[in-house]
Write a protein that holds these residues in place. Sequence first.
Motif, PDB file in Angstrom:
ATOM      1  N   ALA A   1     -26.836 108.335  32.684  1.00 19.60           N
ATOM      2  CA  ALA A   1     -26.454 107.617  31.470  1.00 19.60           C
ATOM      3  C   ALA A   1     -25.423 108.417  30.692  1.00 19.60           C
ATOM      4  N   ILE A   2     -25.729 109.714  30.567  1.00 18.13           N
ATOM      5  CA  ILE A   2     -24.822 110.581  29.827  1.00 18.13           C
ATOM      6  C   ILE A   2     -23.451 110.628  30.502  1.00 18.13           C
TER       7      ILE A   2
ATOM      8  N   VAL B   1     -32.481  97.009  26.658  1.00 23.28           N
ATOM      9  CA  VAL B   1     -33.067  98.360  26.703  1.00 23.28           C
ATOM     10  C   VAL B   1     -34.397  98.323  27.448  1.00 23.28           C
TER      11      VAL B   1
ATOM     12  N   LEU C   1     -27.197 101.084  28.968  1.00 23.33           N
ATOM     13  CA  LEU C   1     -28.356 101.483  28.172  1.00 23.33           C
ATOM     14  C   LEU C   1     -27.916 102.044  26.826  1.00 23.33           C
ATOM     15  N   VAL C   2     -26.973 102.982  26.893  1.00 22.75           N
ATOM     16  CA  VAL C   2     -26.522 103.613  25.654  1.00 22.75           C
ATOM     17  C   VAL C   2     -25.914 102.573  24.721  1.00 22.75           C
TER      18      VAL C   2
ATOM     19  N   ILE D   1     -28.520 100.392  23.105  1.00 24.05           N
ATOM     20  CA  ILE D   1     -29.238 101.061  22.022  1.00 24.05           C
ATOM     21  C   ILE D   1     -28.363 101.037  20.769  1.00 24.05           C
ATOM     22  N   ASP D   2     -27.101 101.329  21.005  1.00 21.53           N
ATOM     23  CA  ASP D   2     -26.143 101.316  19.908  1.00 21.53           C
ATOM     24  C   ASP D   2     -26.087  99.955  19.238  1.00 21.53           C
TER      25      ASP D   2
ATOM     26  N   VAL E   1     -31.551 109.256  35.027  1.00 19.72           N
ATOM     27  CA  VAL E   1     -31.501 109.282  33.571  1.00 19.72           C
ATOM     28  C   VAL E   1     -30.263 110.008  33.063  1.00 19.72           C
TER      29      VAL E   1
ATOM     30  N   GLN F   1     -21.420 107.425  30.274  1.00 19.94           N
ATOM     31  CA  GLN F   1     -20.857 107.283  28.933  1.00 19.94           C
ATOM     32  C   GLN F   1     -19.626 108.158  28.780  1.00 19.94           C
ATOM     33  N   THR F   2     -19.727 109.369  29.299  1.00 20.83           N
ATOM     34  CA  THR F   2     -18.624 110.309  29.143  1.00 20.83           C
ATOM     35  C   THR F   2     -17.387 109.872  29.916  1.00 20.83           C
TER      36      THR F   2
END
Lengths: 359, 285, 536
Positions: free
Chosen positions: A296-297, A323, A311-312, A315-316, A293, A300-301
């Motif tokens: 994901a962060i 999703v 996933l991110v 959602i966006d 999980v 993205q970074t």
Amino acid sequence: MTAVDVKPSPDSPGPGGAGGPDGNGGPGVPGASGNARKRKGASRRLSFVLVKLGSLLLTLFVASLAVFFSRFLVPGDPARFLLRGRSPKPEALAEITRQYGLDKPPWEQYVNWLGGILHGDWGRSLTYRQDVSEVLLNRLPTTLQLVALAAVFITLLGLLAGIIASLNKGFGDKFILITLTAAGAVPPFVAAIGLVAVFSVNLGWFPSFGSGDGVWDRIWHLTLPALALGVTYIAFVARVTRSSMNEQLIREHVEVATSRGLTRSSVVVRHVLRNALGPILTVSGVLIAGLLVSSAIIEQTFGLTGIGQLLVQSIDRLDFGVVQAIVMVVVTAFVVVNTVVDLVQPLIDPRISAGSETR
Amino acid sequence: MTLSMTLPQTGFRRYTSALSLTAWIAVIVTAVVVLVSVLAPSLAPYDPDYVDLDNVLAGPSAQHLLGTDALGRDLLSRLMFGGRTSLLGPTLVVLGSAVLGLLLGLAAGWSDGWLGKILGRVFDILFAFPALLVSMLAVALFGKGLVAPIIAMTIAYVPYVARLTQGLVASERARPYVQAYRVLGFRTPWVVLGRVLPNLIPTVGAQSALNFGYVLADLAALSFIGLGVQPPTSDWGAMIEESRGALLGGYILPAFWPALVVVIVVVAVNVIGEEISDRIGGKLS
Amino acid sequence: MSHLLEVQDFTLGFAGRDPLLDKVSLHVDDGEAVALVGESGSGKSLTTRAALGLLPERTQHSGLVSVRGLNTLTASRQQLLELRRQRASMIFQDPRAGINPVRTVGDFLTETLVRWRGLSRAEATERAVTQLEQVGLRRAKDLVNQYPHQLSGGMLQRVMIAAALLDSPELLLCDEPTTALDVTTQAGIVRLLRDEQQARGMGMLFITHDLNLAASLCERVYVLRRGKVVEHGRTREVFVNPQQDYTRQLVGATPTIDLDRVPAPPAPTEEAPLLEVSGLSKRYELAHGEVITALDDAAFALPRGGSLGVVGESGSGKSTLARLVVALETASNGELRLDGKERPARPLRATERKLLARDVQIVFQDPYLSLDPRIPVGHAVADVFRLHRKQSRKAATDSARELLERVGIGPERFGAKPRALSGGQRQRVALAKALAAQPRLLVLDEATSALDVSVQAQVLELVEELRDQLGLTILFVTHDLAVVSRICSQVLVMHQGRIVEQGPTAEVLAAPADGYTRNLIGSRPRPLWDAEPAAL
């Protein structure tokens, strides 16, 4: 300490568990037919495995229900929900309704969806205009590599730090403990920023973006992300290792082994490490979930094209089909890993599948 | 992610000491941060959203104690106001999950029959959903912001508290002192709520303190990737995201201050949690 | 003269605190068995561990501890390894804690042989099997592949002994090896130890808190109290003619079966017995469908004012019986009548429970777990007064204070939490809590078994006093026949869930009819100098 008495635990509602009473009789007597007991043991182990698998399937089933029907928590027309942010022309609505079978009763929708999933049809992505399964499979390798690399760091550094801390009381222990407390408090995204600031911007040793091509380039690109992802968990594993080993070090069987003349290293490896593995293994299940999980962060970074970033993005971009699929994948992976851990436990601690789960 | 499985039970250890120095520091630090955040409207020198394009990315000075960010906003004020958002979420989640978890765990641990088994299954299923994932799903359903993630996270953390409570209640029940209450004729609700529950609170409290740190980090991460707090509201996670550009340009302060505060608060809360769990051993030997 | 084990003026302690061991001196020669006797905190374990060089961390020490001339306090690591491997072996108290639970029994036995005697695994296993058979374990070949949790406590202790003997030590150190075992099992282990010690000519240092056990095994004894040697000499002398006060006190407190001091049963009356039980059974169903019969067809009657001892070993069902009497369990079959009221065949309702509390109360075994750790002891007792006698807070506090004083807890301890009290004091508080409800029947479930010998004697005295003053009827569950002979006029002997014998204590002890009862009585440790054979 006052004298310990004869009785088994006075508060257990019945006689002691599989250990048998403390006399010379009891189920442990080797006079009993050896073969009958072996068969009984095997069937117990089998039922243990079956129970775990059954639990796995039940959980996945309920999870799929939750994931699918979560959409219905949102007030309003499901079709409009899927089309949020896009042009709600009546023809588009009708098309979507027909294509996704939104006019059918919810239970039928669910069954269709579930059937589709089991056959590999996970719907279509509105953003990419491709099959969701295709989009996912494209991005899966990157995520898996990231998580794998992070897992390597965590295992090596975490276990090592924990073992060193528990075996070196005094300064070494305190120092490692303080470092671990600080490191454990750094969330992955903070670690990411920090690592980028120091190793990328300042020193220029590692790239701060992208996933690279080719084996070594890929590893080079994934090093900072994997470290950032792993920092908190390295601290976590180190602490659990340390406390588990500390707990074992004061156990009596360690003293007994020492009294028989085993060298310190023998004692540590055969009696401390081996026994300390159990709790460490237990938390590794939760760990992997956290990794999946949090990735994901990190993705993205660092601009890595993995499932997490997808996933991110989805959602966006309000691409709910994607999703839904990703959530289902992650939950499944999580539950499967935990079940595997549960199944491996008896190999480490033979008392478990025998039914007496006391530690 | 939680340490619920490695926390000690209401067990025995030969360790008794007064509140240690590190714990005191942690408590004071946390109190200060909370107080400053709550009183931000009165204490902050500037309006956190006040854009001052003449004063972009300034270093610390008499006017701006911590400097300014890429839009010339005072970092100290943004930090203070950011605390209100960043701390409120975890507080709600931890309180909510603790209360629900305690109640459900009490019911599960005390019942001998079907209730305990069913609740156990429910916990198993809830465990399958990691907190951060559930909050992302909530955002996907209900839109960006903090309300949906907070509710989702509360639900996601309930099984950890509940499972811990259930185990503790089950083992306390078997203890002679609880059985003595029953034989003495004290009523079950009184025994459970008045005598067993208070003995559990320290352990659950320790776990909740640790959870606070995890939730804080997770919610900040959510804001960091743009799914949580929306600009211009200040939030520590969002602040770090906003300052990435500045970071790449060599200005580290706008990112450094919020990162530092996050780490400090999480460390402080962890230390408090560990101190509570250490003292549990001391109380009962 | 050089001794096998020599301890001279050995002092051990943490800096800045009272020493744990204070100038302890003792010796053991080849072929002799020496006992080290003391209560908890006496330092007996520490002394023994020092002989192997196993000292706690961060302690300071002075004096001499030497085995065959090697000073373990100053020996090098290599010398200590050799000592532990070849000269001396130790048998620990709890074999379940002492043998690694995740490895097989065979692994435990062979790991030393393989590691530094250079034997192959097969050879080592063969030697292990032989040794296991020598200590009386049958089917040793199967045993080596089993895990500790599959064996009973008695068998595990024999494994531990086998492991100690494998290396043919000259000095055998035994740290309370039978404390965790039933008395019948204990008898077998003790016999085994004595036989092996004599056969191999080993010197043995045997730690115990049980004077009778020491007398049955060892020719000489040292009495330890709070780290000091209080008295020593030939066991018979010390036992029969103790010089020091403490030793005298210890000997006096050690329960023995004295048929002349058995209390007389109450005069027969027309009244119905206070407790009547017939056909009482309790079955438990385990997870895998197994059914365990904890209690099978129990029947007895306890008259008002009488005292009944329920004696048995672990798994006998005595605790189950106690729990059934106080309704912590519901019987599967049978009848139970207390003060004329029949017990319903289902769990009690809250109101029924409250009424039952006036009839019967219980004191549990474990002093550490039987009091709520959070509640000051005075308040705990006052709570009972408020519940049952509906007293106001002030009145209840006064009543509690009074009752606590009566059981020997002074007013200065009224507000103390349990952790500030000793084991004996906690049991007194537990007694007070039980008595505050003014029960007619008091059940004591091994209430003194976890206490030191001298403390046990005090608590038993208190129980006798209270029984006489308050006219209580007593049901005393215990494994110790001597305690029964002192407190109880009637006795029930239980074995594997059934009552095998019952009757007046004096009769049963003097002329037991059942084979198991005879076994139980005969297993009690007998002094070496007592040449009379055990009662049939």
